[in-house]
Scaffold this active site. Structure first.
Site, PDB file in Angstrom:
ATOM      1  N   SER A  36      12.356  11.476  79.214  1.00  0.00           N
ATOM      2  CA  SER A  36      13.295  11.536  78.079  1.00  0.00           C
ATOM      3  C   SER A  36      13.824  10.151  77.721  1.00  0.00           C
ATOM      4  CB  SER A  36      14.499  12.404  78.442  1.00  0.00           C
ATOM      5  OG  SER A  36      14.088  13.712  78.672  1.00  0.00           O
ATOM      6  N   HIS A  67      11.197  13.730  72.962  1.00  0.00           N
ATOM      7  CA  HIS A  67       9.799  13.688  73.407  1.00  0.00           C
ATOM      8  C   HIS A  67       8.919  13.767  72.149  1.00  0.00           C
ATOM      9  CE1 HIS A  67      10.238  14.502  77.861  1.00  0.00           C
ATOM     10  NE2 HIS A  67      11.454  14.735  77.422  1.00  0.00           N
ATOM     11  N   HIS A  89       7.562  20.919  80.148  1.00  0.00           N
ATOM     12  CA  HIS A  89       8.471  21.410  81.196  1.00  0.00           C
ATOM     13  C   HIS A  89       8.337  22.916  81.349  1.00  0.00           C
ATOM     14  CE1 HIS A  89      10.311  17.849  79.276  1.00  0.00           C
ATOM     15  NE2 HIS A  89      10.733  17.534  80.491  1.00  0.00           N
ATOM     16  N   TYR A  91      10.852  24.882  81.624  1.00  0.00           N
ATOM     17  CA  TYR A  91      11.900  25.567  80.857  1.00  0.00           C
ATOM     18  C   TYR A  91      11.510  25.788  79.394  1.00  0.00           C
ATOM     19  CZ  TYR A  91      13.303  20.849  79.334  1.00  0.00           C
ATOM     20  OH  TYR A  91      13.305  19.578  78.821  1.00  0.00           O
ATOM     21  N   GLU A  92      10.454  25.110  78.933  1.00  0.00           N
ATOM     22  CA  GLU A  92       9.966  25.357  77.574  1.00  0.00           C
ATOM     23  C   GLU A  92       9.169  26.660  77.515  1.00  0.00           C
ATOM     24  OE1 GLU A  92       8.555  21.578  75.458  1.00  0.00           O
ATOM     25  OE2 GLU A  92       8.488  21.015  77.574  1.00  0.00           O
ATOM     26  N   ALA A 119      14.114  11.042  83.377  1.00  0.00           N
ATOM     27  CA  ALA A 119      15.568  10.890  83.364  1.00  0.00           C
ATOM     28  C   ALA A 119      16.097  11.834  84.436  1.00  0.00           C
ATOM     29  CB  ALA A 119      16.111  11.280  82.001  1.00  0.00           C
ATOM     30  N   MET A 222      14.173  17.889  85.877  1.00  0.00           N
ATOM     31  CA  MET A 222      13.460  19.135  85.571  1.00  0.00           C
ATOM     32  C   MET A 222      11.954  18.928  85.384  1.00  0.00           C
ATOM     33  SD  MET A 222      16.285  20.530  82.868  1.00  0.00           S
ATOM     34  CE  MET A 222      18.041  20.268  83.188  1.00  0.00           C
ATOM     35  N   SER A 223      11.420  17.906  86.040  1.00  0.00           N
ATOM     36  CA  SER A 223       9.993  17.599  85.817  1.00  0.00           C
ATOM     37  C   SER A 223       9.403  16.910  87.042  1.00  0.00           C
ATOM     38  CB  SER A 223       9.855  16.664  84.608  1.00  0.00           C
ATOM     39  OG  SER A 223      10.423  15.407  84.898  1.00  0.00           O
ATOM     40  N   ASN A 246      22.997  10.136  84.412  1.00  0.00           N
ATOM     41  CA  ASN A 246      24.331  10.745  84.598  1.00  0.00           C
ATOM     42  C   ASN A 246      24.550  10.988  86.083  1.00  0.00           C
ATOM     43  OD1 ASN A 246      22.156  12.944  83.926  1.00  0.00           O
ATOM     44  ND2 ASN A 246      23.722  14.004  85.122  1.00  0.00           N
ATOM     45  N   HIS A 260      22.576  16.652  77.022  1.00  0.00           N
ATOM     46  CA  HIS A 260      21.257  16.050  76.764  1.00  0.00           C
ATOM     47  C   HIS A 260      21.371  14.771  75.925  1.00  0.00           C
ATOM     48  CE1 HIS A 260      16.945  15.854  76.496  1.00  0.00           C
ATOM     49  NE2 HIS A 260      16.929  16.025  75.188  1.00  0.00           N
TER      50      HIS A 260
END
Ligand code: HPA
Length: 299
Positions: A36, A67, A89, A91-92, A119, A222-223, A246, A260
């Site tokens: 990201s 992306h 990902h 989650y997609e 990220a 998440m990746s 973060n 995000h």
């Protein structure tokens, strides 16, 4: 086979690789997956051939803001590279075989080294937003519950049924990146650590953050881990880095709330530094020195 798993046959990967070979003269030795806000690296490739994911047969589509959804071939520091501007990902709604689809295509294109960037949120006290964590190891949480890209029939031509993961982030490349960090004067921003992949799409609850911290996780995202597992399975040498965007809130008293947009902002702020580090690494890496590839060839 559940809905969350999917077996993709070798012919499907091969069809995509053949299409790409027919559409670009580049024969990449290095592949880069940009996280990201870090996709700018692709824009610096020389003699570019670029393809929208939607135009590549068999390729999944990226749906995430930040992306771009482009595969870019070109040269960086004299090495032929292919760069994913945008990754896939869980989650997609993609199966893990789909999220890792490009990795096997890269293998079939002749790639030897995979560089992954992402990220991530920090759980380690010494890692602040804007810092760069060289990934030393990972925890593949989805794999713990059977969400794993290698579940299903094993294709022995890609790699073994039970691949080792004890050495998946190449030590030599980690040392080289640390040395380059010194030369660039960014040692203060860099350290090694353990990355944990979670499914997302929500950021962590405080209890989840406390758990990850207790388990020794330095950064969470998440990746990446699934891609690295597939790359290691097929003998690619891997280098990974997390840009800390973060801190993960671990206290009920903390008023910070992650979002995000904030993640993308830090990505943009540090993208030039990450880009410099990766560019120098590619320039200085020895393409022919690849213990992972050698081991896979002997299978
Ligand atoms: N948690 C999970 N994924 C992330 C985070 C986070 O705090 N930051 C960026 N990706």
């Amino acid at each position: 086979m559940t809905q969350s798993q999917e077996h993709i046959s070798r012919e499907v990967y091969q069809t995509t690789a053949d299409w790409l070979r027919a559409h670009t003269r580049h024969r990449p030795e290095v592949a880069i997956i940009c996280g990201s806000g870090l996709g700018m690296l692709a824009d610096t490739l020389e003699c570019q051939d670029s393809f929208a994911y939607s135009d590549i047969p068999g390729f999944p589509q990226s749906t995430v803001k930040g992306h771009a959804g482009r595969l870019v071939f070109g040269e960086l520091k004299g090495k032929v590279c292919v760069c994913m501007q945008g990754r896939f990902h869980m989650y997609e709604g993609h199966t893990l075989s789909k999220t890792t689809f490009p990795v096997r295509v890269f293998k079939l294109l002749g790639v030897k080294t995979l560089i992954v960037t992402n990220a991530a949120g920090s759980l380690a006290d010494g890692l602040r937003p804007g810092d760069i964590m060289i990934i030393k190891d990972h925890i593949n949480f989805p794999g713990f519950v059977g969400l794993h890209p290698l579940i299903g029939p094993n294709d022995d031509e890609f790699g073994p049924r039970f691949p080792a993961m004890s050495n998946c982030y190449d030590k030599e490349l980690r040392c080289l990146a640390t040395d380059i960090g010194k030369q660039l004067g960014i040692t203060g921003l860099m350290r090694e650590g353990v990355y944990a992949m979670v499914g997302g799409p929500n950021f962590e609850s405080i209890a989840e953050a406390k758990l990850l911290h207790q388990l020794g996780v330095d950064a969470v995202g998440m990746s990446t881990a699934a891609e690295v597992v597939v790359a290691t399975h097929c003998g690619l040498r891997v280098f990974g880095l997390s840009l800390i965007t973060n801190k993960v809130v671990r206290s009920y008293e903390d008023v910070d709330i992650v979002n995000h947009e904030g993640v993308l902002d830090v990505g943009r702020l540090r993208s030039v530094t990450v880009q410099q580090l990766v560019t120098e690494l590619i320039g200085k890496m020895d393409i022919n020195n690849n213990a992972a590839n050698d081991a896979a060839t002997k299978l």
